[in-house]
Each structure stands twice: as C-alpha cells, then as structure tokens.
Design a protein around this motif. Structure first.
Motif, PDB file in Angstrom:
ATOM      1  N   ALA A  89       0.856  -1.192   0.000  1.00  0.00           N
ATOM      2  CA  ALA A  89       0.000   0.000   0.000  1.00  0.00           C
ATOM      3  C   ALA A  89       0.885   1.232   0.000  1.00  0.00           C
ATOM      4  CB  ALA A  89      -0.910   0.008   1.227  1.00  0.00           C
ATOM      5  N   MET A  90       0.359   2.340  -0.532  1.00  0.00           N
ATOM      6  CA  MET A  90       1.079   3.611  -0.543  1.00  0.00           C
ATOM      7  C   MET A  90       0.299   4.653   0.237  1.00  0.00           C
ATOM      8  SD  MET A  90       2.531   4.024  -4.445  1.00  0.00           S
ATOM      9  CE  MET A  90       2.337   5.766  -4.311  1.00  0.00           C
ATOM     10  N   ARG A  91       1.058   5.584   0.843  1.00  0.00           N
ATOM     11  CA  ARG A  91       0.426   6.702   1.532  1.00  0.00           C
ATOM     12  C   ARG A  91       1.316   7.925   1.411  1.00  0.00           C
ATOM     13  NH1 ARG A  91       0.969   4.045   7.519  1.00  0.00           N
ATOM     14  NH2 ARG A  91       3.228   3.978   7.546  1.00  0.00           N
ATOM     15  N   LEU A  92       0.699   9.089   1.574  1.00  0.00           N
ATOM     16  CA  LEU A  92       1.371  10.370   1.434  1.00  0.00           C
ATOM     17  C   LEU A  92       1.349  11.078   2.776  1.00  0.00           C
ATOM     18  CD1 LEU A  92       2.536  12.639  -0.453  1.00  0.00           C
ATOM     19  CD2 LEU A  92       0.151  13.410  -0.703  1.00  0.00           C
ATOM     20  N   TRP A  93       2.497  11.632   3.154  1.00  0.00           N
ATOM     21  CA  TRP A  93       2.613  12.408   4.391  1.00  0.00           C
ATOM     22  C   TRP A  93       2.942  13.850   4.045  1.00  0.00           C
ATOM     23  CZ3 TRP A  93       1.585  10.322   9.080  1.00  0.00           C
ATOM     24  CH2 TRP A  93       1.568   8.927   9.180  1.00  0.00           C
ATOM     25  N   ASN A  94       2.212  14.787   4.630  1.00  0.00           N
ATOM     26  CA  ASN A  94       2.502  16.220   4.591  1.00  0.00           C
ATOM     27  C   ASN A  94       2.587  16.645   6.044  1.00  0.00           C
ATOM     28  OD1 ASN A  94       2.275  17.324   1.714  1.00  0.00           O
ATOM     29  ND2 ASN A  94       0.461  16.035   1.882  1.00  0.00           N
ATOM     30  N   GLU A  95       3.792  16.890   6.524  1.00  0.00           N
ATOM     31  CA  GLU A  95       4.001  17.189   7.947  1.00  0.00           C
ATOM     32  C   GLU A  95       4.759  18.502   8.099  1.00  0.00           C
ATOM     33  OE1 GLU A  95       2.972  15.270  10.543  1.00  0.00           O
ATOM     34  OE2 GLU A  95       2.137  13.729   9.243  1.00  0.00           O
ATOM     35  N   SER A  96       4.425  19.252   9.124  1.00  0.00           N
ATOM     36  CA  SER A  96       5.104  20.513   9.422  1.00  0.00           C
ATOM     37  C   SER A  96       6.376  20.263  10.220  1.00  0.00           C
ATOM     38  CB  SER A  96       4.185  21.426  10.229  1.00  0.00           C
ATOM     39  OG  SER A  96       3.039  21.745   9.481  1.00  0.00           O
ATOM     40  N   ALA A  97       7.365  21.127  10.028  1.00  0.00           N
ATOM     41  CA  ALA A  97       8.614  21.049  10.788  1.00  0.00           C
ATOM     42  C   ALA A  97       8.300  21.084  12.275  1.00  0.00           C
ATOM     43  CB  ALA A  97       9.537  22.200  10.415  1.00  0.00           C
ATOM     44  N   GLY A  98       9.080  20.327  13.039  1.00  0.00           N
ATOM     45  CA  GLY A  98       8.919  20.281  14.491  1.00  0.00           C
ATOM     46  C   GLY A  98       8.067  19.140  14.975  1.00  0.00           C
ATOM     47  N   GLU A  99       7.295  18.513  14.092  1.00  0.00           N
ATOM     48  CA  GLU A  99       6.458  17.404  14.511  1.00  0.00           C
ATOM     49  C   GLU A  99       7.331  16.175  14.750  1.00  0.00           C
ATOM     50  OE1 GLU A  99       2.946  16.716  12.195  1.00  0.00           O
ATOM     51  OE2 GLU A  99       2.548  18.859  11.987  1.00  0.00           O
ATOM     52  N   ALA A 100       7.063  15.490  15.834  1.00  0.00           N
ATOM     53  CA  ALA A 100       7.804  14.279  16.176  1.00  0.00           C
ATOM     54  C   ALA A 100       6.829  13.251  16.731  1.00  0.00           C
ATOM     55  CB  ALA A 100       8.895  14.574  17.201  1.00  0.00           C
ATOM     56  N   GLY A 101       6.981  12.042  16.302  1.00  0.00           N
ATOM     57  CA  GLY A 101       6.125  10.976  16.790  1.00  0.00           C
ATOM     58  C   GLY A 101       6.735  10.282  17.993  1.00  0.00           C
ATOM     59  N   GLU A 102       5.914   9.531  18.673  1.00  0.00           N
ATOM     60  CA  GLU A 102       6.366   8.711  19.794  1.00  0.00           C
ATOM     61  C   GLU A 102       6.906   7.387  19.260  1.00  0.00           C
ATOM     62  OE1 GLU A 102       6.427   9.530  23.061  1.00  0.00           O
ATOM     63  OE2 GLU A 102       5.811  11.538  22.414  1.00  0.00           O
ATOM     64  N   PRO A 103       7.884   6.785  19.940  1.00  0.00           N
ATOM     65  CA  PRO A 103       8.371   5.465  19.520  1.00  0.00           C
ATOM     66  C   PRO A 103       7.223   4.445  19.489  1.00  0.00           C
ATOM     67  CG  PRO A 103       9.867   6.439  21.109  1.00  0.00           C
ATOM     68  CD  PRO A 103       8.639   7.314  21.082  1.00  0.00           C
ATOM     69  N   HIS A 104       7.208   3.638  18.438  1.00  0.00           N
ATOM     70  CA  HIS A 104       6.153   2.646  18.260  1.00  0.00           C
ATOM     71  C   HIS A 104       6.657   1.538  17.332  1.00  0.00           C
ATOM     72  CE1 HIS A 104       5.784   5.579  14.966  1.00  0.00           C
ATOM     73  NE2 HIS A 104       5.365   4.556  14.241  1.00  0.00           N
TER      74      HIS A 104
END
Length: 112
Positions: free
Chosen positions: A31-46
């Motif tokens: 499957a394919m997906r597109l991400w548009n994210e702003s600078a500074g965003e960080a996810g939690e470890p998972h």
C-alpha cells in the motif's frame, strides 16, 4: 481467478488516517500513503506489523529505528523493518511517500 484490472485512487477522494496521512492506492501485498508534515512534529516510539519504505519528496526528516538515526532530505529514501521500534522527527516541512508491506490500510487502527 486473478484480477488484472488497473486501480486508480482520485487524490481528492483519498481517505485520511488518524495521523494526517493520505492513503493512496492499496493492493493485496503493498500500500502507498502520502505524508505532509510541518517542521517540528515528532512521533512517539512505536512498532508496526509491516515493513515501510519511504521517499522524501520535499523537506527533511530524522528516521529513528532502534538506536539508529538517519536524516533524509529530498531525493533520499529509507527502509524501516517490520516490527522495529521507530519514530520520526520532521526537521523541515515534509512531503514523503511511503509504501508498506503487508499493506497498512485506512480501516486499520494501527496508523503511522
């Protein structure tokens, strides 16, 4: 019987996930997906039950996998193994395309 028809997902009608990703086309194996994210965003470890390959179209992102960290910019690609502890930190506004196998799907509650 194998389906040999082509499938198209209209970008205006593509579903969005809980984390803001846009789900593009999905097959039986990938499957394919597109991400548009702003600078500074960080996810939690998972962890995720699929392998992820990504391509950075614009911006920069740190990809953290276990104790490894790589910085990817426009034109770079990355691989995150299935089941690996991961998180991402967006350094510059990001546009990235990812493929997952087996497919991550919009109806899965395991987004990201």
């Amino acid at each position: 019987m194998t389906d040999h028809s082509v499938k198209k997902i209209d970008s205006a009608a593509a579903p969005e996930g809980d984390l803001g990703q846009t789900y593009l086309v999905s097959g039986t194996s990938v499957a394919m997906r597109l991400w548009n994210e702003s600078a500074g965003e960080a996810g939690e470890p998972h962890t995720r039950p699929y392998e992820t390959v990504g391509y950075v179209v614009e911006g920069r992102v740190e990809v953290h996998v276990g104790d490894d960290v790589v910085t990817c910019g426009a034109g770079d690609s990355y691989l995150v193994p299935e089941g690996a502890v991961r998180h991402y930190k967006v350094l510059d506004d990001l546009v990235a395309v990812e493929a997952t196998s087996p497919p991550a799907r919009v109806d899965d509650r395991d987004d990201g």
